[in-house]
Design a protein around this motif. Structure first.
Motif, PDB file in Angstrom:
ATOM      1  N   GLY A   1     -16.729  83.642  47.644  1.00 45.91           N
ATOM      2  CA  GLY A   1     -16.907  82.508  46.760  1.00 45.91           C
ATOM      3  C   GLY A   1     -18.337  82.430  46.249  1.00 45.91           C
ATOM      4  N   VAL A   2     -18.691  81.249  45.753  1.00 41.80           N
ATOM      5  CA  VAL A   2     -20.027  81.007  45.196  1.00 41.80           C
ATOM      6  C   VAL A   2     -20.690  79.906  46.012  1.00 41.80           C
ATOM      7  N   ARG A   3     -21.939  80.099  46.330  1.00 39.51           N
ATOM      8  CA  ARG A   3     -22.654  79.116  47.148  1.00 39.51           C
ATOM      9  C   ARG A   3     -22.675  77.761  46.452  1.00 39.51           C
ATOM     10  N   LEU A   4     -22.224  76.739  47.168  1.00 38.71           N
ATOM     11  CA  LEU A   4     -22.162  75.380  46.634  1.00 38.71           C
ATOM     12  C   LEU A   4     -23.342  74.538  47.087  1.00 38.71           C
ATOM     13  N   GLY A   5     -23.919  74.864  48.241  1.00 39.23           N
ATOM     14  CA  GLY A   5     -25.047  74.099  48.756  1.00 39.23           C
ATOM     15  C   GLY A   5     -25.091  74.155  50.270  1.00 39.23           C
ATOM     16  N   ARG A   6     -25.855  73.249  50.854  1.00 33.58           N
ATOM     17  CA  ARG A   6     -25.939  73.131  52.312  1.00 33.58           C
ATOM     18  C   ARG A   6     -25.598  71.711  52.744  1.00 33.58           C
ATOM     19  N   VAL A   7     -25.109  71.632  53.968  1.00 33.26           N
ATOM     20  CA  VAL A   7     -24.831  70.314  54.535  1.00 33.26           C
ATOM     21  C   VAL A   7     -26.152  69.597  54.787  1.00 33.26           C
ATOM     22  N   LYS A   8     -26.267  68.382  54.225  1.00 38.61           N
ATOM     23  CA  LYS A   8     -27.492  67.595  54.396  1.00 38.61           C
ATOM     24  C   LYS A   8     -27.390  66.638  55.576  1.00 38.61           C
ATOM     25  N   GLY A   9     -26.195  66.164  55.826  1.00 38.71           N
ATOM     26  CA  GLY A   9     -26.030  65.207  56.918  1.00 38.71           C
ATOM     27  C   GLY A   9     -24.651  64.591  56.888  1.00 38.71           C
ATOM     28  N   PHE A  10     -24.513  63.413  57.518  1.00 40.05           N
ATOM     29  CA  PHE A  10     -23.217  62.745  57.632  1.00 40.05           C
ATOM     30  C   PHE A  10     -23.340  61.295  57.205  1.00 40.05           C
ATOM     31  N   ASN A  11     -22.296  60.790  56.601  1.00 38.46           N
ATOM     32  CA  ASN A  11     -22.216  59.376  56.270  1.00 38.46           C
ATOM     33  C   ASN A  11     -21.214  58.748  57.233  1.00 38.46           C
ATOM     34  N   ARG A  12     -21.736  58.022  58.232  1.00 38.25           N
ATOM     35  CA  ARG A  12     -20.860  57.476  59.270  1.00 38.25           C
ATOM     36  C   ARG A  12     -19.939  56.399  58.708  1.00 38.25           C
TER      37      ARG A  12
ATOM     38  N   VAL B   1     -19.755  77.418  59.332  1.00 33.79           N
ATOM     39  CA  VAL B   1     -20.273  76.562  60.394  1.00 33.79           C
ATOM     40  C   VAL B   1     -21.012  77.389  61.440  1.00 33.79           C
ATOM     41  N   SER B   2     -21.955  76.736  62.101  1.00 32.68           N
ATOM     42  CA  SER B   2     -22.766  77.415  63.112  1.00 32.68           C
ATOM     43  C   SER B   2     -21.933  77.799  64.319  1.00 32.68           C
ATOM     44  N   GLU B   3     -20.932  76.998  64.640  1.00 32.25           N
ATOM     45  CA  GLU B   3     -20.078  77.267  65.794  1.00 32.25           C
ATOM     46  C   GLU B   3     -18.618  77.282  65.350  1.00 32.25           C
ATOM     47  N   GLY B   4     -17.906  78.326  65.703  1.00 27.86           N
ATOM     48  CA  GLY B   4     -16.460  78.340  65.456  1.00 27.86           C
ATOM     49  C   GLY B   4     -16.034  78.993  64.168  1.00 27.86           C
ATOM     50  N   GLY B   5     -16.922  79.754  63.523  1.00 24.89           N
ATOM     51  CA  GLY B   5     -16.485  80.492  62.328  1.00 24.89           C
ATOM     52  C   GLY B   5     -16.620  79.700  61.049  1.00 24.89           C
ATOM     53  N   ARG B   6     -15.504  79.515  60.327  1.00 26.31           N
ATOM     54  CA  ARG B   6     -15.563  78.880  59.021  1.00 26.31           C
ATOM     55  C   ARG B   6     -14.489  77.820  58.916  1.00 26.31           C
ATOM     56  N   SER B   7     -14.779  76.781  58.135  1.00 26.04           N
ATOM     57  CA  SER B   7     -13.834  75.682  57.949  1.00 26.04           C
ATOM     58  C   SER B   7     -13.594  75.502  56.458  1.00 26.04           C
ATOM     59  N   GLY B   8     -12.347  75.669  56.012  1.00 23.87           N
ATOM     60  CA  GLY B   8     -12.051  75.594  54.593  1.00 23.87           C
ATOM     61  C   GLY B   8     -11.060  74.497  54.263  1.00 23.87           C
ATOM     62  N   ILE B   9     -11.233  73.865  53.098  1.00 25.08           N
ATOM     63  CA  ILE B   9     -10.326  72.816  52.639  1.00 25.08           C
ATOM     64  C   ILE B   9     -10.170  72.889  51.128  1.00 25.08           C
ATOM     65  N   GLU B  10      -9.113  72.244  50.630  1.00 28.25           N
ATOM     66  CA  GLU B  10      -9.021  71.936  49.206  1.00 28.25           C
ATOM     67  C   GLU B  10      -9.562  70.539  49.020  1.00 28.25           C
ATOM     68  N   VAL B  11     -10.470  70.375  48.086  1.00 25.70           N
ATOM     69  CA  VAL B  11     -11.109  69.081  47.868  1.00 25.70           C
ATOM     70  C   VAL B  11     -10.116  68.122  47.210  1.00 25.70           C
ATOM     71  N   ASN B  12      -9.795  67.035  47.896  1.00 26.29           N
ATOM     72  CA  ASN B  12      -8.898  66.028  47.299  1.00 26.29           C
ATOM     73  C   ASN B  12      -9.566  64.670  47.135  1.00 26.29           C
ATOM     74  N   SER B  13     -10.842  64.587  47.540  1.00 22.73           N
ATOM     75  CA  SER B  13     -11.577  63.338  47.385  1.00 22.73           C
ATOM     76  C   SER B  13     -13.064  63.647  47.347  1.00 22.73           C
TER      77      SER B  13
ATOM     78  N   GLY C   1     -13.925  69.830  61.525  1.00 28.59           N
ATOM     79  CA  GLY C   1     -14.619  70.898  62.229  1.00 28.59           C
ATOM     80  C   GLY C   1     -15.987  70.483  62.717  1.00 28.59           C
ATOM     81  N   LYS C   2     -16.592  71.362  63.516  1.00 33.37           N
ATOM     82  CA  LYS C   2     -17.928  71.105  64.071  1.00 33.37           C
ATOM     83  C   LYS C   2     -18.983  71.532  63.062  1.00 33.37           C
ATOM     84  N   ILE C   3     -19.278  70.642  62.152  1.00 26.84           N
ATOM     85  CA  ILE C   3     -20.200  70.941  61.058  1.00 26.84           C
ATOM     86  C   ILE C   3     -21.558  70.331  61.366  1.00 26.84           C
ATOM     87  N   LYS C   4     -22.614  71.095  61.087  1.00 24.12           N
ATOM     88  CA  LYS C   4     -23.974  70.655  61.373  1.00 24.12           C
ATOM     89  C   LYS C   4     -24.820  70.704  60.111  1.00 24.12           C
TER      90      LYS C   4
END
Length: 847
Positions: free
Chosen positions: A317-328, A351-363, A386-389
């Motif tokens: 795929g094409v790089r979309l960006g990096r995870v900045k954080g979480f909105n609780r 992801v840093s742990e557990g390989g890769r986590s993929g989804i179709e964006v619905n929201s 998933g365990k996303i950091k």
């Protein structure tokens, strides 16, 4: 004037075929339901092939059909009938791999144009010339060739050349890979490759210890990046490549649409007056539709590790960006976008742990509010499990906008590809309307209306009204380019009459375009007569009186040669190929080996590499000249280029090696006509097939019976790339000269690696072939020579193996079979292979 190259598109389905045509392909290659090297694609039945040829030819596009697998004897007749069918429906060429089928096709359907498949491993000038003499009109070159080599071949042979310029890359020289076949029973030479090169491996030493950290280097050590030459189209044109081939018969139609559309624009731009460039959007589309990362392949030399996708064997795929954080509050992952994102896109987080986590964006949330899309630079919130950091990378693997845009080109009734037409219309009162149409290829059609023109009372016919009516061509492959309206007086015609005349004239034009592209068919009766005559030639039974049963051994060091002869080998292959782990074979070694063989009544046949680019071919022929006075008993040839020129350098017997892919009797006949005195059969044949072929073989036959079978021969070297630092602009440090390596798979099996004098990798099977228990049956079937493949082995291995097979042959010659001794020999030989032994394909075929 610069030659305009053909843009050649793949099609594995009807949708992909239409996508190729509508997005600007000059030609499309596809397969029928049988005999093609993409067995898993949907492919085309005979009715669909007829439909495809007509659809393409009306639009000025050529169709090539792949018949590019090795064929068994019982398939040859059906394959020839299929070629006859292809010719009669107007297919522009058939792409062939099998030498025997090509020989028969020249006799049975000489009218059909043939292209030599990349599966024929053509990579030097002499090989190209040989295939030109065999009747091929185009050569599909090996992917391992650089532009200087290609330009030289074009200059020296004048051949029509085709090269892959975009898409997936085989790590092995095409036609020389037995890995999927030997370990999984799915042969690449039969179109059923299981792609073991895309699986995980570790580089290990001869004790199985890892030589590189998989977490740092990656685990996909045989998985190449995709070829992408979009930045180099002018250089490819200058090299003289006639056809730019896109790989991808297994790909979705959206992929075909996007890649063909992009390269259509790039080729046209390269041929125009404007400066050449690749627009950012074009580069982005190529990356987004599918990539394993990109490289230009071997066109500019050996890129070493830069050729490979060590950490991922599938779409990045094409790089979309990096995870900045979480909105609780919203329970979302926050990502700062580097590319646009919309609902319906597919993303994957590394992801840093557990390989890769993929989804179709619905929201998508922006500032807490739902949005349908967001531009680059936006901080968005996405619900991703998933365990996303923070810091994890995010990639867009599916772009809904790009897919919809591509899909529109092959699903809409309104065609994208249009043929410009020039109309002439003459209208008079009391006369039928005359309409003439001409396209830019010189085809003309005309006709007259059924009704005559009437005096107009209100709205007389005008040029503007005619243009509007004639321009309603949306559901046809045509577009109005010009109109000459010859209207006299106040005349009118009913609209339906004008539309019907337009329909009739266009139908006539389509038929003329079709007829011009369709060759004169070959009558069934003539074809049958030719077929019977051609097949009879390969059924003649030879006289086997006085045939000997001999044992041959292939070795790469002098000590092993001496061991082979001492324990009973009749023939030794030696001298022309060296492995760096054993040191380079010198001319002194060859002289010593020849004298030792002569003294002990054994034959020394000079071996040769299966792959020899032009500079390497010159070095080998120079070796032939320098050793001409030695007591050599022949030359072992597995390279089509060397086969072409061998008689210019020696009058000694020529033995055909197994890389020539001898799978049927017609190929043996072709090689006999080329002067071969003995032929080695493909290791993919079963015992039953070998028995059948041997009954009619016009020359003695040889088979492999013992040893580690080479599974791959590659220009890419994992040892040099991973341990030696070989990369673009960087030379290899030569780690192969002081250690032996292997590739360990997920099951713990180690596939040994050897690196030859030309820095090519030879990957061997983990398990040794061993058919000691079947020696009697093989010799009884008429096989003349049994071969032990021991190029990577030491003298101790050679001594034990030769001893057992020599005794088995002697038992046969004395007319008795000792199953107990065969079984004991098998048990002893099994100890020579740490991973165990196999009977290869002798009892499990690939057909």
């Amino acid at each position: 004037m610069t030659q305009r190259p053909e843009l050649l598109a793949p099609a594995g389905s009807w949708e992909a075929f239409v996508a190729a045509v509508q997005n600007g392909a000059d030609a499309v290659y596809l397969g029928g339901k049988m005999f093609n090297a993409r067995h898993s694609a949907n492919n085309f039945d005979n009715d669909e092939l007829v439909r495809a040829v007509e659809y393409a030819h009306v639009r000025g596009v050529k169709v090539y059909v792949t018949v590019n697998i090795l064929l068994a004897n019982h398939e040859l007749e059906e394959a020839l009938r299929f070629l006859h069918f292809l010719h009669n429906i107007g297919v522009d060429a058939a792409i062939l791999q099998d030498l025997g089928l090509a020989r028969l096709a020249r006799e049975v359907i000489p009218e059909l144009s043939l292209h030599a498949s990349t599966q024929m491993t053509l990579h030097n000038q002499a090989g190209v010339k040989l295939m030109q003499q065999a009747g091929f009109d185009r050569i599909v070159l090996a992917r391992e060739m650089d532009l200087q080599e290609i330009a030289a071949i074009k200059r020296e042979t004048g051949a029509e050349l085709e090269a892959f310029i975009h898409g997936a890359l085989c790590v092995c020289y095409s036609g020389q890979c037995l890995m999927s076949s030997m370990i999984g029973g799915r042969s690449g030479n039969r179109g059923k490759c299981a792609q073991p090169c895309r699986l995980q491996y570790q580089l290990v030493d001869d004790r199985g210890r890892s030589l590189a950290d998989p977490h740092q280097v990656g685990e996909y050590l045989l998985s190449p990046r995709d070829i992408n030459t979009s930045a180099h189209i002018p250089e490819l044109i200058a090299a003289g490549i006639d056809s730019f081939k896109i790989e991808g018969r297994m790909k979705r139609p959206e992929y075909v649409a996007t890649v063909i559309r992009t390269y259509r624009n790039l080729i046209d731009r390269a041929l125009s007056e404007e400066p050449y460039r690749v627009e950012p959007e074009e580069a982005g589309d190529l990356a987004q539709i599918f990539n394993r990362d990109f490289s230009p392949g071997y066109f500019f030399g050996n890129p070493g590790k830069d050729l490979m996708s060590y950490k991922r064997p599938n779409n990045r795929g094409v790089r979309l960006g990096r995870v900045k954080g979480f909105n609780r509050q919203h329970k979302t992952v926050e990502i700062l976008l580097e590319e646009p994102l919309r609902v319906g896109d597919g993303i994957e987080v590394w992801v840093s742990e557990g390989g890769r986590s993929g989804i179709e964006v619905n929201s998508i949330l922006v500032n807490g509010k739902q949005v349908a899309s967001a531009p680059a630079g936006t901080l968005v919130g996405l619900a991703i499990p998933g365990k996303i950091k923070p810091g994890d990378r995010v990639f867009k693997t599916h772009d809904a906008d790009l897919m919809e845009r591509a899909r529109e080109t092959y699903t809409s009734a309104r065609e994208t590809r249009k043929i410009p037409l020039h109309f002439l219309v003459r209208a008079r009162v009391d006369e039928p309307m005359y309409m003439r149409v001409a396209d830019e290829d010189g085809f003309v059609a005309d006709g007259c209306s059924h009704e005559v023109g009437q005096e107009a009372l209100k709205r007389p016919l005008t040029a503007g009204f005619l243009r509007d009516q004639l321009d309603r061509l949306g559901n046809t492959p045509f577009v109005l380019a010009g109109l000459k309206a010859d209207i006299e007086g106040q005349v009118m015609f009913p609209m339906r009459e004008i539309n019907e005349l337009r329909r009739q004239v266009l139908a006539q034009l389509e038929e003329k375009r079709l007829q011009a592209a369709r060759p004169a068919g070959v009558a069934q009766q003539l074809m049958e007569r030719r077929l019977r005559g051609a097949l009879e030639q390969i059924k003649a039974r030879p006289d086997r009186t006085g045939q000997q049963q001999l044992l041959a051994v292939n070795v790469t060091d002098l000590t092993s040669l001496q061991a082979a002869v001492s324990y009973g080998a009749d023939i030794v292959y030696f001298g022309g190929e060296s492995f760096r782990s054993k040191g380079m074979i010198t001319e002194r070694d060859i002289k010593a080996g020849a004298e030792f063989c002569q003294k002990n009544q054994a034959a020394l046949v000079l071996s040769s590499p299966r792959v020899m680019h032009d500079n390497e071919l010159k070095r080998f022929t120079s070796l032939l000249e320098r050793t001409a006075d030695l007591p050599l008993d022949g030359v072992l040839v597995g390279n089509l280029g060397l086969l072409q020129i061998i008689k210019d350098y020696t009058d000694k017997p020529v033995v055909g090696d197994f890389p020539l892919n001898v799978f049927n009797s017609a190929t043996i006949l072709y090689l006999q006509e080329r002067g071969l005195s003995r032929v080695t059969l493909s290791p993919e044949l079963t015992l039953k097939q070998i028995q059948e072929i041997s009954q009619t073989a016009p020359v003695p036959l040889e088979v492999l019976v013992q040893g580690s079978i080479p599974l791959m021969n590659t220009r890419y070297c994992p040892v040099g790339s991973i341990l030696g630092g070989l990369a673009t602009g960087k030379k290899c440090a030569g780690p192969c000269s002081h250690q032996r390596c292997g590739l360990k798979d997920r099951k713990g099996l180690v596939f040994p690696i050897e690196v030859d004098q030309n820095c090519r990798m030879h990957l061997f099977n983990a398990k040794d072939l061993c058919v000691i228990e079947d020696v009697y049956t093989l010799l009884a079937s008429g096989i003349s020579v049994l071969r032990i493949e021991a190029r990577k082995e030491d003298h101790a291995y050679v001594a034990r193996a030769v001893n057992h097979y020599h005794k088995a042959i002697v038992r046969f010659q004395h007319g008795f079979r000792d199953e107990k001794k065969d079984r004991e020999a098998r048990e002893d030989l099994a100890e020579l292979s740490a991973a165990g032994i196999t009977k290869g394909h002798y009892f499990r075929g690939v057909v």
